[in-house]
Design a protein around this motif. Sequence first.
Motif, mmCIF file in Angstrom:
data_model
loop_
_atom_site.group_PDB
_atom_site.id
_atom_site.type_symbol
_atom_site.label_atom_id
_atom_site.label_comp_id
_atom_site.label_asym_id
_atom_site.label_seq_id
_atom_site.Cartn_x
_atom_site.Cartn_y
_atom_site.Cartn_z
ATOM 1 N N GLY A 324 0.813 -1.210 0.000
ATOM 2 C CA GLY A 324 0.000 0.000 0.000
ATOM 3 C C GLY A 324 0.846 1.261 0.000
ATOM 4 O O GLY A 324 0.517 2.250 -0.673
ATOM 5 N N ALA A 325 1.957 1.250 0.742
ATOM 6 C CA ALA A 325 2.855 2.409 0.763
ATOM 7 C C ALA A 325 3.494 2.642 -0.600
ATOM 8 O O ALA A 325 3.661 3.794 -1.038
ATOM 9 N N GLN A 326 3.849 1.574 -1.298
ATOM 10 C CA GLN A 326 4.418 1.739 -2.636
ATOM 11 C C GLN A 326 3.388 2.303 -3.611
ATOM 12 O O GLN A 326 3.743 3.068 -4.518
ATOM 13 N N SER A 327 2.129 1.944 -3.461
ATOM 14 C CA SER A 327 1.071 2.535 -4.295
ATOM 15 C C SER A 327 0.938 4.026 -4.013
ATOM 16 O O SER A 327 0.710 4.827 -4.942
ATOM 17 N N ALA A 328 1.070 4.416 -2.740
ATOM 18 C CA ALA A 328 1.031 5.846 -2.404
ATOM 19 C C ALA A 328 2.204 6.588 -3.048
ATOM 20 O O ALA A 328 2.051 7.713 -3.554
ATOM 21 N N PHE A 359 3.945 21.503 -6.676
ATOM 22 C CA PHE A 359 3.658 20.302 -5.883
ATOM 23 C C PHE A 359 4.974 19.821 -5.277
ATOM 24 O O PHE A 359 5.944 19.567 -6.006
ATOM 25 N N ASP A 360 5.001 19.752 -3.967
ATOM 26 C CA ASP A 360 6.231 19.363 -3.256
ATOM 27 C C ASP A 360 6.342 17.843 -3.264
ATOM 28 O O ASP A 360 6.088 17.157 -2.274
ATOM 29 N N ALA A 361 6.732 17.308 -4.422
ATOM 30 C CA ALA A 361 6.804 15.856 -4.561
ATOM 31 C C ALA A 361 7.875 15.258 -3.669
ATOM 32 O O ALA A 361 7.706 14.162 -3.115
ATOM 33 N N ALA A 362 9.001 15.962 -3.510
ATOM 34 C CA ALA A 362 10.089 15.424 -2.691
ATOM 35 C C ALA A 362 9.628 15.210 -1.255
ATOM 36 O O ALA A 362 10.016 14.219 -0.611
ATOM 37 N N PHE A 363 8.784 16.103 -0.757
ATOM 38 C CA PHE A 363 8.295 15.961 0.617
ATOM 39 C C PHE A 363 7.441 14.706 0.763
ATOM 40 O O PHE A 363 7.638 13.893 1.682
ATOM 41 N N ASP A 369 8.886 7.135 1.820
ATOM 42 C CA ASP A 369 10.138 6.401 2.033
ATOM 43 C C ASP A 369 10.371 6.127 3.521
ATOM 44 O O ASP A 369 10.921 5.081 3.886
ATOM 45 N N MET A 370 9.953 7.053 4.377
ATOM 46 C CA MET A 370 10.052 6.813 5.820
ATOM 47 C C MET A 370 9.131 5.661 6.227
ATOM 48 O O MET A 370 9.494 4.834 7.073
#
Length: 531
Positions: A324-328, A359-363, A369-370
């Motif tokens: 689920g996290a990878q889908s996010a 859009f702050d994609a890195a954030f 990733d955390m």
Amino acid sequence: MSALGVASAGRPRGGLLGVEMRLSFLARLALAGTRTDVLRVLLTGASAALATVALLAAATVLAIAAPPDGAVENAGYTSALLREPGLRPGVAVTLLLMTIPVLALAGQCARIGAPARDRRLAAIRLAGGTPRQAVAVAVAETGGAALLGALAGSAIQLAARELLHRPDADGRLTLPTDVTVPPLGYAIIVLGVPLLAMPAAALLLRRVSVSPLGVRRRVSRPAPGPWPGVLILLGLGGYLALLPAVGRGGATDWVPAVVLGGSLLTTLGVVLGVGWISATTGRLLHRFARRPATLLAARDLMADPWHGSRTLSALLAALVIGAGAQSARAHFIAQDEAYDGANRVYAELTGRSEEFMTFDAAFYIGATDMIGLAILVSLALATGGLLVALLERVFSQRRTHSALLAAGVPRGVLAGAVAWRVLAPALPAIALALSAGTVLGRGFFGTEVSSGRTWVELCDGPAAACADPEGAAEPPRLTSEELPEVVRAIDVPFVELGLLGAGAAALVVGTVVVATLCLRRGATPTELRSA
């Protein structure tokens, strides 16, 4: 001291039969045992501590006060996940989902040393204890370990709150260490963990009859059916049906409950489905396999198909959340691409180079990733529990393995049987867990994203006049035009899912290698000389 010795030395006059045990006496019986029992208590307490920390962290995030009047966010935090009220429920849901692998690990740890514990319960019955009192000893052991773990988890949370309270030069905090969980919520979490663990322990003994001469199963469990698939369908179906309805109705407060409920049902179906996978795999191997190792594994799979559900539960729960996290993460990447496309269209229409939509994609990708890092920690914990369960099974069957060695079965065949016994149901279960987690993630974020519809102002005239239309000698002609909507499909993260599945499979293979090495040392024909 053995359980029988404790019962004989410390029992009230008249025996245990018909006499309610004092709390201190019950604690002595619960703590009596071997080093395996101590290990089970420690691991159960550690699992309860981890679950308590995660629950308190989620409660802390939800306890952050609303922004002051006139403000749209809490300026006291460096992370937008904590500043923006709309993002905080997602953080809390993520922390709650992280408790699922931990709770699965706790249930897995409760099975460690089960044969020795059953013999200890039989000794208590032989000393005069009633069946209800024998079960109360096991429940007290689990409840006491969970209570100590919950208290330890609360102490860890309080200590971390003090140690991590480090405002920066602007007075902003990285974590909500300035927020305190309300006392009622604190008490519910700390006491709720052992109160949930105790009935779970009693549930594990529901099919066990403890007699003075030993422990036996009351009813043999029927062969697993495909009914766990119904749980998966209910979890995914209800989740996919209720989530859009809740969002359209504006009842965003119910979103965490829908997400958590759907994830729990789906994860439970995946874990219980391993029993059916094991039984089906055993029947197929028994019918088509020709090698001795696979035939031994097939008989073992059919004899105890639920063993995979017990040993792989924490690992599979972590994989569901990880998928689920990878889908996010894939959603945020697609959202960034959609905004970049919208900025390119804006530059073509206006001739301006500045970004119109940001859009702050890195954030957001960093946040996922955390979560991935937390999933790796959960996988490491689950692998430790799986290793302990496999070693427990190898040591409990060492007399059987020794008899097979004495009959002429090569050690390589026994090692191959152990490998087939674990890997045959584990690999399909890993694929099922990743698929279920991907459906949960894509059900929440959808299959495509868009930049949205917006209007831009176009200026037909000299650049100086467009920069200051009111002060220009000849005002330019201003028009508005709709910026085309840019849509991007959210890719299925096959590479990331493959790496996650391969990593989980590698961890399972590693535990099998360790178990087979212990099998080579523990199974010897001389073992048959012991009583």
